[in-house]
Scaffold this motif. Structure first.
Motif, PDB file in Angstrom:
ATOM      1  N   ASN A 122      -4.184   0.395  -2.306  1.00 36.17           N
ATOM      2  CA  ASN A 122      -3.958  -0.709  -1.544  1.00 36.17           C
ATOM      3  C   ASN A 122      -3.834  -1.734  -2.575  1.00 36.17           C
ATOM      4  N   GLN A 172      -5.352   6.618  -1.117  1.00 31.47           N
ATOM      5  CA  GLN A 172      -4.924   5.615  -0.614  1.00 31.47           C
ATOM      6  C   GLN A 172      -5.036   4.421  -1.670  1.00 31.47           C
ATOM      7  N   SER A 215      -0.489  12.230  -1.016  1.00 32.14           N
ATOM      8  CA  SER A 215      -1.024  13.368  -0.638  1.00 32.14           C
ATOM      9  C   SER A 215      -0.830  14.377  -1.609  1.00 32.14           C
ATOM     10  N   ARG A 258       0.256   5.866   0.460  1.00 28.19           N
ATOM     11  CA  ARG A 258      -0.840   6.705   0.360  1.00 28.19           C
ATOM     12  C   ARG A 258      -0.270   8.163  -0.201  1.00 28.19           C
ATOM     13  N   SER A 300       0.802  -1.433   0.102  1.00 24.33           N
ATOM     14  CA  SER A 300      -0.106  -0.025   0.001  1.00 24.33           C
ATOM     15  C   SER A 300       0.800   1.368   0.060  1.00 24.33           C
ATOM     16  N   LEU A 332      -6.053  13.065  -0.876  1.00 20.50           N
ATOM     17  CA  LEU A 332      -5.264  11.848  -0.541  1.00 20.50           C
ATOM     18  C   LEU A 332      -5.837  10.797  -1.617  1.00 20.50           C
TER      19      LEU A 332
END
Length: 122
Positions: free
Chosen positions: A82, A80, A19, A17, A15, A78
């Motif tokens: 995965n 995210q 920004s 993330r 994963s 953001l």
């Protein structure tokens, strides 16, 4: 002005993330999108988010794995990501447009961040 960060090298299944920090006082007016561009390929939208954050759009390749969100108080959006796959390897860009409706075509967006590289190893 948009500043993207959070890219890096990750193994398949991992994963990350991303920004995107925005400057200015009217961030809440902007539809936000995350795009990516792999070598030799066109830039494509992977996710987009309405002004309020109440409406989202995802590319088929991102559905169920990526989540876009925004914090209007912090002027941030953001992504995210995965269950990353090698085919997710690309430079990822955030973009903004002062508009009411969700849009996904790159040429429609007015402002772009500098891009952050995501590399997924197999």
């Amino acid at each position: 002005q948009l500043q993207a960060s959070g890219g890096g090298l990750v193994q398949a299944g991992g994963s990350l993330r991303l920004s995107c920090a925005a400057s200015g006082r009217t961030f809440s007016r902007y539809v936000m999108g995350w795009f990516r561009q792999a070598p030799g390929k066109e830039r494509e939208c992977v996710a987009a988010l309405s002004r309020s954050g109440g409406s989202t759009w995802y590319a088929d390749s991102a559905k169920g794995r990526f989540t876009i969100s925004r914090d209007n108080a912090k002027n941030a959006v953001l992504l995210q990501m995965n269950s990353l796959k090698p085919e997710d390897t690309a430079v990822y860009y955030c973009a903004a447009k002062d508009f009411m409706l969700l849009i996904t075509t790159p040429r429609s967006y007015d402002y772009w961040g500098q891009g952050t590289l995501v590399t997924v190893s197999s």
